[in-house]
Design a protein around this motif. Structure first.
Motif, PDB file in Angstrom:
ATOM      1  N   ALA A   1       0.002   3.199  -7.888  1.00 16.83           N
ATOM      2  CA  ALA A   1      -1.055   4.129  -7.472  1.00 16.83           C
ATOM      3  C   ALA A   1      -1.082   4.249  -5.950  1.00 16.83           C
ATOM      4  O   ALA A   1      -0.634   3.354  -5.230  1.00 16.83           O
ATOM      5  CB  ALA A   1      -2.409   3.637  -7.977  1.00 16.83           C
ATOM      6  N   GLU A   2      -1.623   5.354  -5.454  1.00 16.20           N
ATOM      7  CA  GLU A   2      -1.670   5.606  -4.006  1.00 16.20           C
ATOM      8  C   GLU A   2      -2.358   4.470  -3.257  1.00 16.20           C
ATOM      9  O   GLU A   2      -1.885   4.041  -2.203  1.00 16.20           O
ATOM     10  CB  GLU A   2      -2.374   6.928  -3.713  1.00 16.20           C
ATOM     11  N   ALA A   3      -3.457   3.955  -3.780  1.00 15.71           N
ATOM     12  CA  ALA A   3      -4.154   2.858  -3.106  1.00 15.71           C
ATOM     13  C   ALA A   3      -3.262   1.635  -3.012  1.00 15.71           C
ATOM     14  O   ALA A   3      -3.253   0.925  -2.004  1.00 15.71           O
ATOM     15  CB  ALA A   3      -5.437   2.520  -3.842  1.00 15.71           C
ATOM     16  N   ASP A   4      -2.491   1.396  -4.073  1.00 19.84           N
ATOM     17  CA  ASP A   4      -1.578   0.266  -4.055  1.00 19.84           C
ATOM     18  C   ASP A   4      -0.410   0.511  -3.104  1.00 19.84           C
ATOM     19  O   ASP A   4       0.077  -0.409  -2.463  1.00 19.84           O
ATOM     20  CB  ASP A   4      -1.062  -0.031  -5.457  1.00 19.84           C
ATOM     21  N   ARG A   5       0.048   1.772  -3.005  1.00 19.45           N
ATOM     22  CA  ARG A   5       1.134   2.087  -2.062  1.00 19.45           C
ATOM     23  C   ARG A   5       0.661   1.862  -0.633  1.00 19.45           C
ATOM     24  O   ARG A   5       1.430   1.421   0.211  1.00 19.45           O
ATOM     25  CB  ARG A   5       1.617   3.522  -2.258  1.00 19.45           C
ATOM     26  N   ALA A   6      -0.599   2.163  -0.354  1.00 19.12           N
ATOM     27  CA  ALA A   6      -1.130   1.940   0.993  1.00 19.12           C
ATOM     28  C   ALA A   6      -1.048   0.460   1.354  1.00 19.12           C
ATOM     29  O   ALA A   6      -0.791   0.111   2.509  1.00 19.12           O
ATOM     30  CB  ALA A   6      -2.571   2.439   1.093  1.00 19.12           C
ATOM     31  N   ALA A   7      -1.241  -0.411   0.373  1.00 19.89           N
ATOM     32  CA  ALA A   7      -1.181  -1.851   0.623  1.00 19.89           C
ATOM     33  C   ALA A   7       0.218  -2.299   1.032  1.00 19.89           C
ATOM     34  O   ALA A   7       0.384  -3.362   1.616  1.00 19.89           O
ATOM     35  CB  ALA A   7      -1.634  -2.617  -0.616  1.00 19.89           C
ATOM     36  N   LEU A   8       1.228  -1.472   0.760  1.00 17.51           N
ATOM     37  CA  LEU A   8       2.605  -1.791   1.115  1.00 17.51           C
ATOM     38  C   LEU A   8       2.981  -1.319   2.516  1.00 17.51           C
ATOM     39  O   LEU A   8       4.091  -1.540   2.969  1.00 17.51           O
ATOM     40  CB  LEU A   8       3.573  -1.180   0.095  1.00 17.51           C
ATOM     41  N   ARG A   9       2.036  -0.647   3.211  1.00 19.61           N
ATOM     42  CA  ARG A   9       2.304  -0.119   4.558  1.00 19.61           C
ATOM     43  C   ARG A   9       1.469  -0.862   5.603  1.00 19.61           C
ATOM     44  O   ARG A   9       0.318  -1.215   5.365  1.00 19.61           O
ATOM     45  CB  ARG A   9       1.975   1.366   4.604  1.00 19.61           C
ATOM     46  N   CYS A  10       2.051  -1.014   6.753  1.00 19.84           N
ATOM     47  CA  CYS A  10       1.351  -1.628   7.881  1.00 19.84           C
ATOM     48  C   CYS A  10       0.246  -0.678   8.329  1.00 19.84           C
ATOM     49  O   CYS A  10       0.507   0.506   8.551  1.00 19.84           O
ATOM     50  CB  CYS A  10       2.337  -1.880   9.015  1.00 19.84           C
ATOM     51  N   PRO A  11      -0.977  -1.174   8.482  1.00 17.99           N
ATOM     52  CA  PRO A  11      -2.070  -0.300   8.903  1.00 17.99           C
ATOM     53  C   PRO A  11      -1.980   0.125  10.371  1.00 17.99           C
ATOM     54  O   PRO A  11      -2.705   1.008  10.805  1.00 17.99           O
ATOM     55  CB  PRO A  11      -3.316  -1.145   8.657  1.00 17.99           C
ATOM     56  N   LEU A  12      -1.073  -0.477  11.107  1.00 16.18           N
ATOM     57  CA  LEU A  12      -0.946  -0.160  12.528  1.00 16.18           C
ATOM     58  C   LEU A  12       0.171   0.828  12.830  1.00 16.18           C
ATOM     59  O   LEU A  12      -0.010   1.741  13.617  1.00 16.18           O
ATOM     60  CB  LEU A  12      -0.754  -1.444  13.331  1.00 16.18           C
ATOM     61  N   CYS A  13       1.330   0.653  12.183  1.00 22.44           N
ATOM     62  CA  CYS A  13       2.451   1.553  12.475  1.00 22.44           C
ATOM     63  C   CYS A  13       2.848   2.423  11.289  1.00 22.44           C
ATOM     64  O   CYS A  13       3.601   3.370  11.443  1.00 22.44           O
ATOM     65  CB  CYS A  13       3.663   0.754  12.965  1.00 22.44           C
ATOM     66  N   GLY A  14       2.364   2.081  10.083  1.00 20.28           N
ATOM     67  CA  GLY A  14       2.658   2.884   8.906  1.00 20.28           C
ATOM     68  C   GLY A  14       3.956   2.547   8.195  1.00 20.28           C
ATOM     69  O   GLY A  14       4.275   3.113   7.162  1.00 20.28           O
ATOM     70  N   GLU A  15       4.710   1.598   8.738  1.00 15.59           N
ATOM     71  CA  GLU A  15       5.977   1.200   8.116  1.00 15.59           C
ATOM     72  C   GLU A  15       5.725   0.213   6.982  1.00 15.59           C
ATOM     73  O   GLU A  15       4.640  -0.341   6.852  1.00 15.59           O
ATOM     74  CB  GLU A  15       6.903   0.580   9.162  1.00 15.59           C
ATOM     75  N   ASP A  16       6.753  -0.033   6.182  1.00 18.01           N
ATOM     76  CA  ASP A  16       6.679  -1.002   5.084  1.00 18.01           C
ATOM     77  C   ASP A  16       6.336  -2.368   5.666  1.00 18.01           C
ATOM     78  O   ASP A  16       6.989  -2.827   6.593  1.00 18.01           O
ATOM     79  CB  ASP A  16       8.033  -1.046   4.368  1.00 18.01           C
ATOM     80  N   ASN A  17       5.301  -3.017   5.130  1.00 21.05           N
ATOM     81  CA  ASN A  17       4.893  -4.304   5.679  1.00 21.05           C
ATOM     82  C   ASN A  17       5.578  -5.496   5.006  1.00 21.05           C
ATOM     83  O   ASN A  17       5.378  -6.630   5.419  1.00 21.05           O
ATOM     84  CB  ASN A  17       3.373  -4.472   5.638  1.00 21.05           C
ATOM     85  N   GLN A  18       6.373  -5.234   3.966  1.00 21.31           N
ATOM     86  CA  GLN A  18       7.100  -6.297   3.269  1.00 21.31           C
ATOM     87  C   GLN A  18       6.170  -7.393   2.755  1.00 21.31           C
ATOM     88  O   GLN A  18       6.534  -8.566   2.696  1.00 21.31           O
ATOM     89  CB  GLN A  18       8.177  -6.910   4.178  1.00 21.31           C
ATOM     90  N   CYS A  19       4.944  -7.009   2.362  1.00 26.05           N
ATOM     91  CA  CYS A  19       3.966  -7.975   1.867  1.00 26.05           C
ATOM     92  C   CYS A  19       4.319  -8.386   0.442  1.00 26.05           C
ATOM     93  O   CYS A  19       4.375  -7.550  -0.461  1.00 26.05           O
ATOM     94  CB  CYS A  19       2.559  -7.380   1.902  1.00 26.05           C
ATOM     95  N   ALA A  20       4.551  -9.676   0.251  1.00 29.32           N
ATOM     96  CA  ALA A  20       4.903 -10.185  -1.077  1.00 29.32           C
ATOM     97  C   ALA A  20       3.744 -10.025  -2.050  1.00 29.32           C
ATOM     98  O   ALA A  20       3.947  -9.671  -3.210  1.00 29.32           O
ATOM     99  CB  ALA A  20       5.313 -11.652  -0.976  1.00 29.32           C
ATOM    100  N   VAL A  21       2.532 -10.266  -1.598  1.00 28.82           N
ATOM    101  CA  VAL A  21       1.366 -10.160  -2.477  1.00 28.82           C
ATOM    102  C   VAL A  21       1.176  -8.721  -2.945  1.00 28.82           C
ATOM    103  O   VAL A  21       0.973  -8.469  -4.132  1.00 28.82           O
ATOM    104  CB  VAL A  21       0.094 -10.677  -1.774  1.00 28.82           C
ATOM    105  N   ALA A  22       1.265  -7.766  -2.021  1.00 31.14           N
ATOM    106  CA  ALA A  22       1.115  -6.352  -2.391  1.00 31.14           C
ATOM    107  C   ALA A  22       2.217  -5.906  -3.338  1.00 31.14           C
ATOM    108  O   ALA A  22       2.011  -5.011  -4.163  1.00 31.14           O
ATOM    109  CB  ALA A  22       1.103  -5.477  -1.142  1.00 31.14           C
TER     110      ALA A  22
END
Length: 96
Positions: free
Chosen positions: A17-38
């Protein structure tokens, strides 16, 4: 398994879902944050659990209120902050 049966990968980006995809992006630069939890993995497998890594408080303070505790900062933004750079330095590189 019959050949007409397809398995579903719960980590397939098309199913997130879009909300979940947002969790995969860095809130500062918008790139993939590579978050394992997300991504649905164990927290201890995340890059942010690397020994000796401390995210600068000044960087965390830049996270927009609506993204706090919802989106993780990426390793590149943490590295820039630790090297004395700013998030703006990285954002400009991503826009090129």
């Amino acid at each position: 398994m019959p050949s007409d049966v397809q398995t579903v990968n719960p980590k397939d980006p098309a199913l997130i879902a879009e909300a979940d995809r947002a969790a995969l992006r860095c809130p500062l630069c918008g790139e993939d944050n590579q978050c394992a939890v997300a991504a649905g993995d164990e927290a201890t497998s995340c890059w942010c659990f690397a020994p000796g890594l401390t995210t600068p408080a000044a960087l965390l303070a830049q996270i927009p209120p609506e993204a706090r505790n919802r989106q993780c900062v990426c390793a590149a933004c943490v590295a820039r902050a630790m090297a004395g750079g700013s998030v703006a330095d990285g954002a400009a590189k991503h826009e090129r």
